[in-house]
Design a protein around this motif. Structure first.
Motif, PDB file in Angstrom:
ATOM      1  N   LEU A 103      -3.257   5.356   6.672  1.00  0.00           N
ATOM      2  CA  LEU A 103      -3.239   4.849   5.304  1.00  0.00           C
ATOM      3  C   LEU A 103      -4.659   4.600   4.808  1.00  0.00           C
ATOM      4  CD1 LEU A 103      -0.295   2.328   5.200  1.00  0.00           C
ATOM      5  CD2 LEU A 103      -0.536   4.458   3.941  1.00  0.00           C
TER       6      LEU A 103
ATOM      7  N   THR B  95      -6.242   7.729   3.802  1.00  0.00           N
ATOM      8  CA  THR B  95      -5.814   8.173   2.469  1.00  0.00           C
ATOM      9  C   THR B  95      -6.628   7.476   1.394  1.00  0.00           C
ATOM     10  OG1 THR B  95      -3.647   8.070   3.463  1.00  0.00           O
ATOM     11  CG2 THR B  95      -3.731   8.676   1.153  1.00  0.00           C
ATOM     12  N   ALA B  96      -6.813   6.186   1.600  1.00  0.00           N
ATOM     13  CA  ALA B  96      -7.542   5.401   0.605  1.00  0.00           C
ATOM     14  C   ALA B  96      -8.946   5.951   0.413  1.00  0.00           C
ATOM     15  CB  ALA B  96      -7.604   3.949   1.037  1.00  0.00           C
TER      16      ALA B  96
ATOM     17  N   MET C  70      -1.326   2.537  10.136  1.00  0.00           N
ATOM     18  CA  MET C  70      -2.318   1.787   9.357  1.00  0.00           C
ATOM     19  C   MET C  70      -3.606   2.603   9.199  1.00  0.00           C
ATOM     20  SD  MET C  70      -2.281  -1.071   7.786  1.00  0.00           S
ATOM     21  CE  MET C  70      -3.519  -1.850   6.771  1.00  0.00           C
TER      22      MET C  70
ATOM     23  N   ILE D 228     -17.426   6.766 -11.509  1.00  0.00           N
ATOM     24  CA  ILE D 228     -18.204   5.795 -10.752  1.00  0.00           C
ATOM     25  C   ILE D 228     -19.649   5.901 -11.174  1.00  0.00           C
ATOM     26  CG2 ILE D 228     -19.160   5.307  -8.480  1.00  0.00           C
ATOM     27  CD1 ILE D 228     -16.515   5.611  -7.293  1.00  0.00           C
TER      28      ILE D 228
ATOM     29  N   ALA E 116     -12.323  10.501  -6.656  1.00  0.00           N
ATOM     30  CA  ALA E 116     -12.791   9.831  -7.859  1.00  0.00           C
ATOM     31  C   ALA E 116     -14.279  10.069  -8.062  1.00  0.00           C
ATOM     32  CB  ALA E 116     -12.514   8.343  -7.759  1.00  0.00           C
ATOM     33  N   THR E 117     -15.049   9.994  -6.961  1.00  0.00           N
ATOM     34  CA  THR E 117     -16.494  10.181  -7.063  1.00  0.00           C
ATOM     35  C   THR E 117     -16.844  11.561  -7.573  1.00  0.00           C
ATOM     36  OG1 THR E 117     -16.495   8.995  -4.992  1.00  0.00           O
ATOM     37  CG2 THR E 117     -18.615   9.708  -5.824  1.00  0.00           C
TER      38      THR E 117
ATOM     39  N   ILE F  19     -15.077  13.691  -9.220  1.00  0.00           N
ATOM     40  CA  ILE F  19     -14.658  13.954 -10.591  1.00  0.00           C
ATOM     41  C   ILE F  19     -15.566  13.238 -11.579  1.00  0.00           C
ATOM     42  CG2 ILE F  19     -12.796  13.638 -12.272  1.00  0.00           C
ATOM     43  CD1 ILE F  19     -10.861  14.084  -9.938  1.00  0.00           C
TER      44      ILE F  19
ATOM     45  N   PHE G  41       0.817  -1.199   0.000  1.00  0.00           N
ATOM     46  CA  PHE G  41       0.000   0.000   0.000  1.00  0.00           C
ATOM     47  C   PHE G  41       0.860   1.263   0.000  1.00  0.00           C
ATOM     48  CE2 PHE G  41      -3.455   2.759   1.370  1.00  0.00           C
ATOM     49  CZ  PHE G  41      -4.452   2.281   0.544  1.00  0.00           C
TER      50      PHE G  41
ATOM     51  N   CYS H 237      -8.940   9.150  -1.652  1.00  0.00           N
ATOM     52  CA  CYS H 237      -8.799   8.858  -3.084  1.00  0.00           C
ATOM     53  C   CYS H 237     -10.163   8.541  -3.679  1.00  0.00           C
ATOM     54  CB  CYS H 237      -7.908   7.643  -3.324  1.00  0.00           C
ATOM     55  SG  CYS H 237      -6.210   7.963  -2.907  1.00  0.00           S
ATOM     56  N   PHE H 238     -10.895   7.749  -2.947  1.00  0.00           N
ATOM     57  CA  PHE H 238     -12.205   7.294  -3.393  1.00  0.00           C
ATOM     58  C   PHE H 238     -13.132   8.479  -3.610  1.00  0.00           C
ATOM     59  CE2 PHE H 238     -16.455   5.645  -2.512  1.00  0.00           C
ATOM     60  CZ  PHE H 238     -16.486   4.589  -3.389  1.00  0.00           C
TER      61      PHE H 238
ATOM     62  N   MET I  33      -7.092  10.093 -12.553  1.00  0.00           N
ATOM     63  CA  MET I  33      -8.345  10.153 -11.822  1.00  0.00           C
ATOM     64  C   MET I  33      -9.404  10.923 -12.587  1.00  0.00           C
ATOM     65  SD  MET I  33      -7.752   8.214  -9.481  1.00  0.00           S
ATOM     66  CE  MET I  33      -9.055   8.205  -8.270  1.00  0.00           C
TER      67      MET I  33
END
Lengths: 503, 169
Positions: B4, B7-8, B1, A35, B15-16, B18, A12, B11-12, A30
């Motif tokens: 991290l 962060t993930a 952890m 989605i 993306a949504t 955009i 990761f 990112c999600f 991106m």
């Protein structure tokens, strides 16, 4: 456990680092991603009705809902579907109980190669050897969970290889399915040879095998069962001819009462069409061709292949719901002819605005079988001939006329005559075969551009089963988006007086 | 952890958000009427609007809709240059009936068959009829599920807006 965790953390961090290093690239990446999602919720409230035999539903309210999400970015896509059945709507397979994600996948496509992991739906030819398919409305879903590779080796040649286990409700079947398919478009592969040719030829071949351990104490069962399929499609101008054949090695199962006879299926289809005329003729014979990834399963569960029914799929309520036909997997010979023709404006039958006619005829019979003595034939069960047929399962002759009378009035008129073998199709031993005549008028009257009235008048007459039925539907629509409809189904010919109710 | 994971999630969300800016036609392999393969990412109309309509030979509201549009399609095309892509979701049982039906009815649409539902799933279609409108840049800008008589007039009003370069909200 902790080692595993370290590995993922490291991976990761590497991933994030590489993203940060290429911030600009990442942003670009991106910006291409998207989605998509949709959500569907359906709920029904039930009341007991002793007269028509509708039992009390203890939960009173039942509902099905789905949420689909798909992320895609260039050649990469990933998605899932969350399903909830608390409990499932009546009429839906009762095996769907609870909530969960039983469909999720990731796939990557670059140039001529595509890889999918997780759940996927695939079909070789028309599906005689393999078809995984979903029909949410019916609760049919036999998706594979595994890996699939698709590769375009050369112009016009596509190869597919897959392996996986099949979904059954909120679980997977124990059998493992492996499949390979090659699809060749001769016109593309040998483009020089076919240059300027009006003939287009597509060929295909597949092999599918399943593995399931043998734990049967009575028989020695084959653990690996293979099927092979071949197909050809030839198009010349307005004609198309399609043939597909499948062969299955011995596959003793609950469906065939554990006989060791091989199975086979043949499908032949011819069509001709030009503007204002369409003709289809098709024939099919399937013999001992049920193919499931669990030999003990029944109904629609864990089917690997698909045997299409060669009958018309009707839409009107009395025609579609009372006596519908589905292929008999153990054996069937079926024929179908379908004609559609447009009478032009200004002709005698066409009148001022033209008229369309659609005629369809289909039959399905059992294969003709001769029982064999098991002791001398290693449980072959029976033998059958291609040149004769057994008892009638189903017949359907129907005609439909579509006519516009004026800019405001349009009508669709249907007549159908059905023969329906209840004993076999519904598994009701001794029940008489139903002979039914159905007439339907569907008339639309447009008041203006937004407002329209539509009426459906349906009548079914039969001496057998529940006797005569009538359905009346009146619908008022206000475009766009709004409609109100009243529908009533009346079994007025039922021989039991108390069942002559308005539903 | 923990960080991290955070962060993930970020990112999600990126993306949504955009995603709403560009909703393009997804790529899926479907069949042409002659049985050859066609990729839906290649659905194009020279910068003019496209209607994508999911239908089936067994679906009577779908056929009512497409037959009603067929009576006006020539006029629609002349006025706006629109193209209608009729995507049949008929499966193995009925797919051989699509070409005779389409030709028998004299439809002038671009017709494809999606027998295994790959394009249907990629577009988020649950049942038919389901209609999408795509603008000149290839963005999906509008969609509508089901059909009632007269819906085609609203659809054509939107097509006209698109062909004149107006935005649809």
């Amino acid at each position: 456990m902790s080692k595993k965790c370290h590995f993922w953390t490291l991976l990761f961090i590497l991933f994030i680092t590489s993203i940060n290093a290429n911030a600009q690239q990442f942003e670009e990446m991106m910006s291409r991603g998207q989605i998509k999602g949709n959500f569907q919720f359906e709920s029904q409230f039930y009341r007991e009705d002793t007269i028509i035999g509708a039992e009390e539903v203890p939960e009173r309210i039942r509902s099905n809902s789905f949420l689909n999400l798909i992320y895609s970015n260039g050649g990469f896509s990933a998605g899932m579907r969350y399903e909830s059945y608390l409990p499932p709507l009546l009429g839906y397979p009762e095996g769907y109980q609870g909530n969960g994600i039983m469909y999720r996948f990731a796939s990557y496509q670059k140039d001529d190669l595509s890889i999918t992991v997780g759940n996927f739906y695939e079909q070789f030819g028309t599906g005689l050897v393999l078809r995984t398919y979903e029909e949410r409305g019916l609760g049919y879903d036999n998706a594979l969970d595994g890996v699939r590779l698709k590769y375009k080796v050369y112009d016009g040649i596509r190869l597919t290889a897959l392996t996986g286990r099949q979904r059954i409700f909120f679980d997977y079947g124990e059998g493992i399915v492996r499949g390979f398919d090659a699809d060749i478009n001769l016109n593309e592969t040998f483009s020089d040879f076919f240059e300027g040719s009006k003939t287009r030829i597509l060929l295909g071949g597949s092999a599918v095998s399943k593995y399931q351990a043998d734990r049967n104490s009575q028989f020695v069962l084959p653990e690996n069962v293979a099927t092979f399929g071949g197909r050809a499609s030839i198009t010349r101008g307005r004609f198309n001819f399609y043939a597909e054949y499948a062969y299955k090695v011995n596959d003793p199962s609950a469906d065939n009462e554990f006989i060791y006879k091989p199975g086979e299926a043949l499908l032949l289809q011819g069509t001709y069409s030009q503007k204002g005329l369409g003709i289809l003729v098709s024939a099919k014979r399937n013999d001992n061709m049920s193919f499931r990834s669990d030999r003990t399963e029944g109904e629609q569960n864990l089917l690997i292949n698909y045997m299409p029914a060669l009958t018309k799929q009707h839409t009107y309520n009395l025609l579609a719901t009372l006596y519908p036909y589905a292929t008999q997997l153990n054996g069937e010979v079926a024929f179908q002819a379908d004609l559609i023709y447009k009478f032009d404006k200004g002709t005698i039958l066409g009148g001022d605005r033209g008229m369309d006619i659609q005629v369809n005829y289909s039959t399905a019979n059992n294969i003709d079988t001769t029982h064999l003595n098991d002791e001398f034939t290693f449980r072959q069960g029976y033998k059958s001939s291609y040149f004769s047929v057994g008892e009638v399962y189903f017949k359907d002759f129907n005609v439909q006329l579509t006519k516009r009378f004026s800019s405001k009035v349009k009508g669709i008129f249907t007549y159908a005559n059905l023969v329906y073998n209840q004993d076999i199709i519904e598994g009701k031993p001794g029940a008489p075969t139903v002979y039914a005549d159905i007439a339907i008028a569907d008339i639309t009257y447009r008041l203006d551009m937004r407002n329209a009235l539509r009426g459906e008048f349906q009548h079914l007459s039969t001496e057998q089963d529940q006797g005569d039925w009538a359905t009346l539907l009146v619908e008022y629509t206000y475009a766009p988006h709004w409609f109100i409809a009243i529908q009533d189904q009346y079994n007025y010919g039922n021989s039991e007086k108390e069942k002559q109710t308005l539903l | 952890m923990k960080s991290l994971f955070f962060t993930a999630i970020l990112c999600f969300i990126t993306a949504t958000s955009i995603a709403q800016q560009a909703d393009k036609i997804p790529s899926a392999d479907v069949n042409k009427l002659d049985g050859t393969s066609f990729n839906t990412a290649d659905i194009k109309n020279d910068g003019k609007p496209i209607i994508i309509n999911f239908w089936a030979t067994w679906c009577s509201p779908c056929k009512r809709e497409l037959n009603n549009i067929a009576e006006m399609y020539e006029m629609w095309q002349e006025e706006t240059g629109v193209k209608l892509v009729a995507m049949s979701i008929d499966d193995a049982r009925n797919m051989a009936k699509v070409a005779p039906y389409v030709n028998g009815k004299g439809w002038e649409y671009d017709v494809y068959i999606d027998p295994n539902g790959d394009f249907k799933r990629a577009m988020g279609v649950n049942n038919v009829p389901h209609t999408f409108l795509v603008d000149g840049e290839g963005n999906i800008v509008w969609q509508h599920n089901s059909y009632v008589e007269g819906d085609e007039y609203e659809l054509f009003e939107l097509v006209k807006k698109l062909s004149e370069g107006e935005k649809i909200d």
